[in-house]
Design an enzyme around this catalytic site. Structure first.
Site, PDB file in Angstrom:
ATOM      1  N   HIS A   1       0.952  -1.211  -0.015  1.00  0.00           N
ATOM      2  CA  HIS A   1       0.006   0.069   0.162  1.00  0.00           C
ATOM      3  C   HIS A   1       0.851   1.152   0.083  1.00  0.00           C
ATOM      4  CE1 HIS A   1      -3.549  -2.544   0.856  1.00  0.00           C
ATOM      5  NE2 HIS A   1      -2.843  -3.127   1.774  1.00  0.00           N
TER       6      HIS A   1
ATOM      7  N   SER B   1      15.958  17.850 -17.964  1.00  0.00           N
ATOM      8  CA  SER B   1      15.107  18.971 -17.922  1.00  0.00           C
ATOM      9  C   SER B   1      16.030  19.941 -18.781  1.00  0.00           C
ATOM     10  CB  SER B   1      15.193  19.443 -16.516  1.00  0.00           C
ATOM     11  OG  SER B   1      14.493  20.783 -16.359  1.00  0.00           O
TER      12      SER B   1
ATOM     13  N   LYS C   1      19.360  17.443 -13.337  1.00  0.00           N
ATOM     14  CA  LYS C   1      18.296  16.504 -13.203  1.00  0.00           C
ATOM     15  C   LYS C   1      18.353  15.807 -14.171  1.00  0.00           C
ATOM     16  CE  LYS C   1      13.052  16.997 -12.253  1.00  0.00           C
ATOM     17  NZ  LYS C   1      13.041  15.821 -13.316  1.00  0.00           N
TER      18      LYS C   1
ATOM     19  N   GLU D   1      10.123   5.183 -18.518  1.00  0.00           N
ATOM     20  CA  GLU D   1       8.970   5.990 -18.830  1.00  0.00           C
ATOM     21  C   GLU D   1       8.477   5.536 -20.347  1.00  0.00           C
ATOM     22  OE1 GLU D   1      10.102  10.194 -18.604  1.00  0.00           O
ATOM     23  OE2 GLU D   1      10.114  10.120 -16.404  1.00  0.00           O
TER      24      GLU D   1
END
Length: 468
Positions: A188, A318, A324, A331
């Site tokens: 969870h 980025s 970054k 993805e």
């Protein structure tokens, strides 16, 4: 008429065809009739059409239904299709007549004209006829589903399975490398009892292995070929031995065992085998999606996320934030999964929409299946090579977080009981202490007992830690 064109003829009359094209009038009509998507058939499907036409020519030569010299020229031209040398001669849009007749005739005309040329004739003379010779004993209604199965099974066996093996191996390597890295388990998305990072990667490896079994299990129905059923499944105008002989030649050409369909009416009016097989691809894509999601979470940070693994620096993440790094390959896997799910919906609906003696969704079924196979294969290979293989464990951070986890109190249950263990967990959370510190403060266990019961590594295997 411009010098850039020649005139070809079909049953509807004359058509202007580009002078340097091998296709004929029916293909040209289809090009003009279906300016729908701009997408033409996948190269693997065109190859499969070449395989089918070559096998049919060889079978017809054996059976004496097409003159051997013409059949040989057809087979030679089909070889060029198989090799991809004539891919630019298949301009028909995927979205066309539902039987795929336009693409079958595209193949017949291209192979017929090229065979005529090889035979010593002139393009457009139909010395080797697209219907009477190249398509003898066949119909679009059995050729296209046969090519669908050939292309689908080749894609699974030659593209998807090797790529899944690569991904499985990459996951297995990390399973072994991370075997001793104890970390906090999560259910969870909340802290749970400890696991090893290797155990989690073992779960990922098992997912892919089970996916490979699922792919293997759908092969038998794809091995069945509709060829020989002609228009409706009866086999009208086909030699009785043609289906078996053609299937043997297809098997020889591909190195994959194919056979005549158990029931030609089922093979042409329904495409349940394609739906079933794509279901395996959808499931595998879902497994990859789950793994990608988990790895993105475990690598989140680098300072304000879970940060249990370090992801590869594939590219700057980025255009505005210096330094970054994003999980770009993972993805991409997330995105391909959504595309495969969309294709699955199309294939499920299309396969179920057969009407009476023919399913009219053949082209889109073939194209979407092959797109999914390509996405899963390329995605699995890339995911394994460029992301999974380059992951590193943040071992010290994992150990520190385990020690701070409230879930360690679970191991206290056999030693001090659920109620006291719950009290310890709540106190530790409220006072920002570790479970170990609170147990000792309350005197529920001595130091030796605590070290034994609250050993995170021992909690990663089945057993009862009583402290005795």
């Amino acid at each position: 008429m411009s010098d850039d064109y020649r005139v070809e003829q079909d049953s509807l009359g004359e058509m202007q065809v580009p002078a340097d094209a091998y296709w004929g009038a029916q293909t040209q009509r289809a090009v003009e009739n279906f300016p729908i998507s701009g997408d033409t058939f996948d190269e693997r499907f065109i190859r499969a059409l070449g395989v089918v036409k070559k096998a049919a020519a060889r079978a017809n030569a054996d059976l004496g239904t097409v003159p051997e010299d013409k059949a040989n020229a057809i087979a030679q031209a089909a070889d060029e299709v198989i090799a991809g040398e004539l891919d630019d001669q298949f301009p028909v849009d995927v979205f066309q007549t539902g039987s795929g007749t336009s693409t079958n005739m595209n193949a017949n005309e291209v192979i017929g004209n090229r065979a005529t040329e090889l035979y010593g004739g002139e393009i457009g003379t139909r010395e080797i006829h697209p219907n009477d010779h190249v398509n003898f004993g066949q119909s679009s209604n059995d050729v296209i589903p046969t090519a669908m199965h050939v292309a689908a099974l080749e894609a699974l066996q030659k593209d998807v399975e090797p790529a899944l093996e690569e991904l499985r191996d990459a996951l297995e390597e990390k399973e072994e490398a991370f075997a001793d890295v104890v970390k906090t388990g999560r259910t969870h998305l909340q802290d749970a009892t400890p696991v090893t990072l290797g155990q989690e990667f073992g779960g990922y490896r098992a997912q892919i292995e089970k996916g490979m079994v699922r792919v293997e299990n759908v092969k038998p129905h794809l091995r069945e070929l509709a060829l020989g059923g002609t228009a409706v499944g009866t086999g009208l105008n086909t030699h009785p031995k043609f289906p078996e002989k053609a299937a043997e030649y297809i098997s020889e050409e591909t190195g994959i065992q194919f056979r005549e369909a158990d029931d030609h009416f089922e093979a042409q009016a329904a495409h349940d085998a394609m739906s079933e097989a794509h279901g395996a691809l959808r499931t595998v894509a879902g497994s990859m999606n789950k793994i990608a999601n988990d790895l993105r979470l475990l690598a989140s940070g680098p300072r304000n996320g879970l940060g249990e693994i370090e992801q590869p620096e594939n590219q700057p993440g980025s255009s505005i934030m210096p330094g970054k790094i994003n999980p770009v390959v993972a993805e991409a896997v997330n995105q391909l999964h959504k595309e495969v799910v969309g294709n699955d919906t199309t294939i499920e609906y299309g396969a179920a929409e057969g009407q009476i003696d023919l399913n009219l969704y053949k082209p889109v079924l073939a194209q979407d299946f092959l797109e999914s196979a390509r996405l899963v294969a390329n995605g699995a290979s890339t995911f394994g090579e460029k992301f999974v293989a380059k992951l590193e464990a943040n071992e010290e951070y994992c150990a520190d977080q385990v020690e701070r986890s409230m879930a360690l109190a679970t191991a206290l249950n056999p030693a001090i009981g659920y109620d006291k263990a719950s009290e310890v967990a709540k106190t530790a959370l409220k006072e920002n202490k570790t479970v170990r510190e609170v147990v000792l403060e309350k005197g529920y266990l001595g130091e030796d007992e605590v070290d034994d019961v609250l050993d995170p590594a021992k909690m990663t295997v089945r057993g009862i830690l009583s402290g005795e």
